[in-house]
Design an enzyme around this catalytic site. Structure first.
Site, PDB file in Angstrom:
ATOM      1  N   ASP A 237       0.873  -1.166   0.000  1.00 55.86           N
ATOM      2  CA  ASP A 237       0.000   0.000   0.000  1.00 55.86           C
ATOM      3  C   ASP A 237       0.918   1.226   0.000  1.00 55.86           C
ATOM      4  O   ASP A 237       2.088   1.145   0.419  1.00 55.86           O
ATOM      5  CB  ASP A 237      -0.961   0.001   1.197  1.00 55.86           C
ATOM      6  CG  ASP A 237      -2.160   0.923   0.938  1.00 55.86           C
ATOM      7  OD1 ASP A 237      -2.068   1.786   0.035  1.00 55.86           O
ATOM      8  OD2 ASP A 237      -3.178   0.802   1.640  1.00 55.86           O
TER       9      ASP A 237
HETATM   10  C1  BGC Z   1      -5.014   3.287  -0.122  1.00 57.80           C
HETATM   11  C2  BGC Z   1      -5.062   2.300  -1.281  1.00 57.80           C
HETATM   12  C3  BGC Z   1      -4.835   3.042  -2.576  1.00 57.80           C
HETATM   13  C4  BGC Z   1      -3.494   3.747  -2.490  1.00 57.80           C
HETATM   14  C5  BGC Z   1      -3.145   4.509  -3.740  1.00 57.80           C
HETATM   15  C6  BGC Z   1      -3.780   4.171  -0.139  1.00 57.80           C
HETATM   16  O1  BGC Z   1      -3.944   5.224   0.729  1.00 57.80           O
HETATM   17  O2  BGC Z   1      -5.071   2.584   1.100  1.00 57.80           O
HETATM   18  O3  BGC Z   1      -6.300   1.647  -1.289  1.00 57.80           O
HETATM   19  O4  BGC Z   1      -4.902   2.179  -3.653  1.00 57.80           O
HETATM   20  O5  BGC Z   1      -3.531   4.681  -1.419  1.00 57.80           O
HETATM   21  O6  BGC Z   1      -3.965   5.625  -3.872  1.00 57.80           O
END
Ligand code: BGC
Length: 686
Positions: A237
């Protein structure tokens, strides 16, 4: 030699694994290390020497997000609305459309679906996730992932694993038993890999039992790659790797790619130094990088020259097509859930309720804006608000009046928004009540006119202290850019609601399983203890004998369905057998409509340490008025296995079981008993 290998990976007619081996052999250690962290926010580094172009990713689970594409794209309903449809073919079509939109912005991976279990209604991302039930979660995830990947786009299933709250999400460790992990939190990921061959998985921010998900060998190597047979890439993530101990630990555990940017732990320089020190081997590096390379091959990313490919990708994909917008409307309609309709006020009848008053803070509000709700925020070219939908669908049937007291019926639009602290990534909700002002508005409106329909726009369970006084409640969730049309059609009876709750609505927050003590929610900065174990959602309400406000699986219709003629193939089974269950479903009302028949298993064999019932199958069936259909369910006894803590493995226990056919978890229509006589388990029990 090298020419042969190079040709090898470029040769589209060669088997995938041979191409991959050739590519790995071509890459230097430095080049492989360079692929372990991103180039920028949304893409990997390139290796121009070998024609490896940046591999691009874009959010998210309800459409291609503006912040990661800089394009306005179709806004589909949010995850919980998708799940409320209980509609697998619809999820497959959604997957296809999402991949199409993803291609049109030149990306090869869509960061979706988001499938964490709804453990607490307070989770700020409840609107984005699907359900509290692992079977429903799995059954909706599989067609969606297949739909995406059949278009040559990688689905990135997130967030692995046990990422069930936003409070302290970056620091916290989810302390969870092996049994709850296996039975509740992993099944949908398992299904996504085993049944849909998901090409990518996103490792979560949190730790699981003390070890950060991005450097957790038990999760990534043993379970994901070992048990499930995952062959794609694990991406962190965004910024999640910062909390890990080292890049080497991530690589060794099976993480393939740190995102975003140039990385923190997996930057080329520190990772090269760790490699030189012998902190990880080239074999381990290959294991981690090969997932990404394999997906590059699977998506056709290495075929053809960079510019031509990108152009072709863009041309192949389509966003904002009429077809996608139509699908968005169908999905919104499919998820709309009629929670209450005691007096039959809905659908509005222009003969008896000619004058209507439409009001409330959600009437004219748009819910689809960039980053609105966090990374799932999609910015569509237009959004039909409820008011616009009502106006467009009215066709002179109803007369608008301003004052609720002068109306034959009132449509009151209330709910939440994606602002922080409501339905949004990054912060959990503080409570499950509507804002006080809205609660007062409901009371005042009811006082002026008891024929008030409460129409909810929100992303998760809400308490409804006013429920007794309101004759009708329609839950519309965040229904996407075509939501206003779908809502108006449901209210006016041009469509028939068929959504069912994918989560339980508690009467009070304290009734929820995670809210028994502060250690089970929110925990402290270090740990949150999953003390409820497998008793998540309705499993808890059933076991504790707590009456929910609205039960899991609940959802009414404008027509009636009769369940009859239950038949089971065996009353006596042993391991390896398959139970066939059939029944007749008849639409006995005056309108066409859809019913979701739910099959629960009551496990009398295990007594109290098991949930009183668990969903094991379901079918969504569309029937014309008066039409009947014979439904068949197949239930392999494998599905009845439970995770045995002592033995640390799945196990089928002999004894009495019951199969229930139900319209909701609390509306059981038919029940039949059967016995498992598994000699092996009987001997063990003696
Ligand atoms: C989120 C993800 C997301 C990623 C990219 C993170 O803050 O938890 O679900 O895909 O950011 O935007």
């Amino acid at each position: 030699m090298s020419t042969v290998l190079k040709n090898g990976y470029l040769d589209r007619t060669s088997p995938l694994e041979a191409r991959l081996a050739s590519l790995l052999a071509e890459l230097t250690v430095q080049e492989k290390i360079s692929l372990c962290a991103g180039q920028s926010f949304w893409q990997t580094k390139s290796v121009p020497r070998l024609g490896i172009k940046p591999f691009k990713m874009t959010d998210g689970p309800r459409g291609v997000a503006f912040h990661s594409s800089w394009k306005r794209c179709t806004a589909f309903p949010s995850g919980i609305a998708q799940a409320a449809s209980w509609d697998e073919p619809l999820m497959a079509r959604f997957g296809e459309a999402l991949a199409d939109e993803c291609k049109s912005v030149g990306a090869q991976t869509i960061l979706a679906p988001a499938i964490n279990i709804t453990r607490t209604p307070l989770n700020g991302r409840t609107f984005e996730y699907l359900s509290e039930d692992p079977l429903l979660n799995s059954r909706l995830t599989v067609p969606m992932v297949k739909g995406v990947q059949q278009q040559g786009v990688a689905a990135c299933v997130k967030h692995f694993a046990v990422n069930n709250q936003e409070t302290n999400r970056i620091r916290v460790s989810s302390e969870v038993s092996e049994r709850a992990l296996q039975e509740m939190y992993l099944p949908a990921f398992k299904a996504a890999v085993e049944q849909a061959d998901a090409w990518s998985i996103m490792a979560a921010y949190n730790a699981v039992n003390g070890i950060a998900a991005c450097e957790n060998p038990a999760l990534l190597n043993d379970i994901l790659r070992g048990e499930f047979g995952f062959r794609g890439f694990v991406v962190s993530d965004w910024f999640a790797v910062r909390r890990t101990s080292s890049g080497a630990a991530c690589v060794k555990s099976g993480l393939s790619l740190e995102m975003p940017g140039k990385g923190s732990r997996c930057k080329t320089k520190p990772l090269s130094a760790e490699f030189a020190q012998g902190d990880f081997t080239e074999h381990e590096l290959d294991a981690s990088v090969s997932g990404l390379l394999r997906v590059m091959l699977l998506t056709g990313h290495l075929d053809g020259d960079a510019q031509a490919d990108q152009k072709q990708n863009k041309e192949n994909g389509q966003r904002n097509s009429g077809k996608h917008q139509q699908l968005a409307q169908e999905m919104a309609a499919g998820g709309i859930t009629l929670l209450k309709n005691d007096t039959g006020l809905l659908p509005l009848n222009s003969n008896t309720h000619k004058k209507i008053c439409v009001m409330g803070p959600k009437l004219k509000k748009k819910n689809c804006l960039p980053l609105w709700g966090g990374s799932a925020g999609v910015w569509p070219p237009y959004e039909v608000t409820p008011l616009q939908g009502l106006q467009a669908q009215n066709n002179n049937r109803f007369e608008w009046v301003k004052n609720p007291a002068d109306a034959d019926a009132v449509l009151l639009f209330v709910g939440l928004s994606h602002r922080f602290g409501q339905d949004s990534e990054g912060v959990d909700r503080k409570h499950i009540d509507l804002p006080e002002k809205q609660q007062r508005l409901i009371k005042d409106t009811l006082a002026a006119n008891p024929n008030t329909v409460v129409v909810l726009i929100n992303g998760g369970p809400l308490a409804m202290p006013w429920i007794e006084e309101v004759p009708a409640v329609l839950e519309c969730w965040y229904p996407g850019m075509e939501g206003g049309t779908a809502i108006a059609q449901a209210l006016f009876g041009d469509s028939n609601p068929s959504g069912k709750l994918p989560v339980s609505f508690p009467k009070r927050l304290q009734d929820s399983p995670a809210h028994q003590s502060p250690r089970s929610y929110p925990g402290d900065r270090e740990k949150v203890h999953y003390d409820e174990d497998i008793f998540v959602g309705y499993r808890h309400f059933d076991q504790q004998g707590i009456e929910p406000l609205f039960a899991f699986g609940h959802g009414l219709s404008y027509t009636r369905f009769e369940y009859s003629d239950p038949l089971i193939s065996h009353t006596d089974l042993s391991g390896g057998d398959c139970l066939q269950v059939s029944m007749q479903l008849t639409n006995t009302g005056e309108r066409a409509g859809a019913e979701v028949v739910q099959l629960y298993i009551v496990d009398d064999a295990h007594g109290e340490q098991r949930p009183p019932q668990s969903l094991k199958a379901f079918k969504k069936v569309y029937l014309q008025a008066g039409e009947a259909q014979l439904l068949n369910f197949e239930l392999p006894t494998d599905e009845l296995r439970i995770f045995c803590l002592e033995r640390q493995q799945w196990h089928l226990k002999a004894g009495q079981y019951r199969v229930r056919l139900a319209s909701s978890s609390r509306d059981v229509r038919l029940e039949q008993g059967f016995i498992i006589t598994d000699q092996q388990s009987i001997k063990e029990a003696l």
